[in-house]
Design a protein around this motif. Sequence first.
Motif, PDB file in Angstrom:
ATOM      1  N   ILE A  27      -0.386  30.951  69.805  1.00 45.82           N
ATOM      2  CA  ILE A  27       0.706  31.378  70.684  1.00 45.82           C
ATOM      3  C   ILE A  27       1.121  32.802  70.326  1.00 45.82           C
ATOM      4  O   ILE A  27       1.389  33.621  71.203  1.00 45.82           O
ATOM      5  N   PHE A  28       1.178  33.099  69.043  1.00 43.24           N
ATOM      6  CA  PHE A  28       1.395  34.447  68.535  1.00 43.24           C
ATOM      7  C   PHE A  28       0.185  34.855  67.697  1.00 43.24           C
ATOM      8  O   PHE A  28      -0.462  34.000  67.083  1.00 43.24           O
ATOM      9  N   VAL A  29      -0.099  36.153  67.663  1.00 44.16           N
ATOM     10  CA  VAL A  29      -1.124  36.683  66.784  1.00 44.16           C
ATOM     11  C   VAL A  29      -0.508  37.726  65.866  1.00 44.16           C
ATOM     12  O   VAL A  29       0.511  38.341  66.193  1.00 44.16           O
ATOM     13  N   ASN A  30      -1.134  37.905  64.729  1.00 42.38           N
ATOM     14  CA  ASN A  30      -0.718  38.908  63.755  1.00 42.38           C
ATOM     15  C   ASN A  30      -1.268  40.257  64.204  1.00 42.38           C
ATOM     16  O   ASN A  30      -2.472  40.482  64.196  1.00 42.38           O
ATOM     17  N   SER A  31      -0.388  41.157  64.619  1.00 43.14           N
ATOM     18  CA  SER A  31      -0.807  42.477  65.102  1.00 43.14           C
ATOM     19  C   SER A  31      -0.343  43.584  64.165  1.00 43.14           C
ATOM     20  O   SER A  31      -0.192  44.742  64.560  1.00 43.14           O
ATOM     21  N   THR A  32      -0.130  43.250  62.898  1.00 41.95           N
ATOM     22  CA  THR A  32       0.385  44.199  61.909  1.00 41.95           C
ATOM     23  C   THR A  32      -0.611  45.323  61.653  1.00 41.95           C
ATOM     24  O   THR A  32      -1.796  45.076  61.403  1.00 41.95           O
ATOM     25  N   ASP A  33      -0.118  46.563  61.685  1.00 43.07           N
ATOM     26  CA  ASP A  33      -0.960  47.704  61.335  1.00 43.07           C
ATOM     27  C   ASP A  33      -0.166  48.762  60.568  1.00 43.07           C
ATOM     28  O   ASP A  33      -0.558  49.922  60.498  1.00 43.07           O
ATOM     29  N   SER A  34       0.963  48.340  59.985  1.00 39.48           N
ATOM     30  CA  SER A  34       1.807  49.266  59.228  1.00 39.48           C
ATOM     31  C   SER A  34       2.492  48.480  58.112  1.00 39.48           C
ATOM     32  O   SER A  34       2.123  47.346  57.831  1.00 39.48           O
ATOM     33  N   ALA A  35       3.512  49.080  57.503  1.00 41.83           N
ATOM     34  CA  ALA A  35       4.229  48.418  56.420  1.00 41.83           C
ATOM     35  C   ALA A  35       5.234  47.397  56.922  1.00 41.83           C
ATOM     36  O   ALA A  35       5.921  46.764  56.119  1.00 41.83           O
ATOM     37  N   LEU A  36       5.346  47.232  58.237  1.00 44.95           N
ATOM     38  CA  LEU A  36       6.214  46.218  58.827  1.00 44.95           C
ATOM     39  C   LEU A  36       5.373  45.100  59.417  1.00 44.95           C
ATOM     40  O   LEU A  36       4.361  45.359  60.079  1.00 44.95           O
ATOM     41  N   ALA A  37       5.795  43.865  59.185  1.00 43.03           N
ATOM     42  CA  ALA A  37       5.117  42.730  59.813  1.00 43.03           C
ATOM     43  C   ALA A  37       5.328  42.800  61.317  1.00 43.03           C
ATOM     44  O   ALA A  37       6.432  43.075  61.791  1.00 43.03           O
ATOM     45  N   ARG A  38       4.265  42.535  62.062  1.00 41.72           N
ATOM     46  CA  ARG A  38       4.339  42.599  63.519  1.00 41.72           C
ATOM     47  C   ARG A  38       3.546  41.435  64.098  1.00 41.72           C
ATOM     48  O   ARG A  38       2.411  41.193  63.711  1.00 41.72           O
ATOM     49  N   VAL A  39       4.177  40.717  65.014  1.00 42.66           N
ATOM     50  CA  VAL A  39       3.510  39.603  65.677  1.00 42.66           C
ATOM     51  C   VAL A  39       3.620  39.806  67.177  1.00 42.66           C
ATOM     52  O   VAL A  39       4.605  40.359  67.675  1.00 42.66           O
ATOM     53  N   THR A  40       2.592  39.349  67.903  1.00 44.39           N
ATOM     54  CA  THR A  40       2.547  39.536  69.344  1.00 44.39           C
ATOM     55  C   THR A  40       2.385  38.198  70.042  1.00 44.39           C
ATOM     56  O   THR A  40       1.515  37.403  69.668  1.00 44.39           O
ATOM     57  N   HIS A  41       3.236  37.962  71.028  1.00 48.24           N
ATOM     58  CA  HIS A  41       3.140  36.757  71.837  1.00 48.24           C
ATOM     59  C   HIS A  41       1.975  36.923  72.801  1.00 48.24           C
ATOM     60  O   HIS A  41       1.949  37.853  73.618  1.00 48.24           O
ATOM     61  N   VAL A  42       0.991  36.022  72.709  1.00 47.38           N
ATOM     62  CA  VAL A  42      -0.245  36.162  73.470  1.00 47.38           C
ATOM     63  C   VAL A  42       0.031  36.155  74.970  1.00 47.38           C
ATOM     64  O   VAL A  42      -0.531  36.960  75.724  1.00 47.38           O
ATOM     65  N   GLY A  43       0.882  35.257  75.439  1.00 49.24           N
ATOM     66  CA  GLY A  43       1.108  35.117  76.869  1.00 49.24           C
ATOM     67  C   GLY A  43       1.774  36.317  77.507  1.00 49.24           C
ATOM     68  O   GLY A  43       1.303  36.842  78.521  1.00 49.24           O
ATOM     69  N   SER A  44       2.871  36.792  76.918  1.00 47.61           N
ATOM     70  CA  SER A  44       3.662  37.853  77.542  1.00 47.61           C
ATOM     71  C   SER A  44       3.361  39.237  76.990  1.00 47.61           C
ATOM     72  O   SER A  44       3.674  40.243  77.627  1.00 47.61           O
ATOM     73  N   GLY A  45       2.789  39.313  75.794  1.00 46.81           N
ATOM     74  CA  GLY A  45       2.561  40.591  75.146  1.00 46.81           C
ATOM     75  C   GLY A  45       3.753  41.109  74.372  1.00 46.81           C
ATOM     76  O   GLY A  45       3.679  42.167  73.746  1.00 46.81           O
TER      77      GLY A  45
END
Length: 223
Positions: free
Chosen positions: A49-67
């Motif tokens: 449902i969410f993916v790990n989209s981290t690319d910096s020093a902050l954790a970042r998650v992305t909702h697959v359905g809505s973006g």
Amino acid sequence: MIGKLVLAAALVSATATLAQEPKPATAAEIASAKAIADRIIQSAGANGIFVNSTDSALARVTHVGSGMTCLFDGGPEDRIYIFPAQDDGVPRGEDVGCISRDEDLDIDLTLYATRYRPMPTEAEALADARNAIENRWPDAKPYDGSLATLSMEGRDPTLAAAYRIRTDDGEKLTLALITHRDGWGFKARATGPFEDAAGVSLYAGVLFEGALMAREDGSARNP
């Protein structure tokens, strides 16, 4: 904490006047942030449902359905919430929230993405948000000051409503931001110190718009 979150969102949404570009994160910092994002996803049972989209020093998650993309600094309140399937036909995974708290500024923030069936108007969604606030705090008083919301060129302005409330921790500003994009309803709910109402609304507006701009410029992909 707030500086990192707001700066990251500001860079995504091109509000460069808020701060200067930060020093690039080290490999160790990125690995640590990725681990935080993995933990948040797994704790919510949100794999797929969410993916790990981290690319910096902050954790970042992305909702697959809505973006919708959410930033976390690893605080104890950071979490994803997957709302159960609803009687109105909204299946699991299409009604979600990202919950965080900035301890330094005493601001609670939740970002929501929902694919309603049928989709209400933005005005109807704002009215629902107002009702929810007024039901939770019956003595809430509408805030008539200015709010620092963000709007992108070519889009209708984000709708906003704010109230002055009293809590055990003193007077607070609580607000709701509403926008609909590409068949999804998005909402931000933030509560923070009333004496810094402008700062609370800026915090919510930057992070809200940053979460939605990431979905549109492609930067929310899983690296």
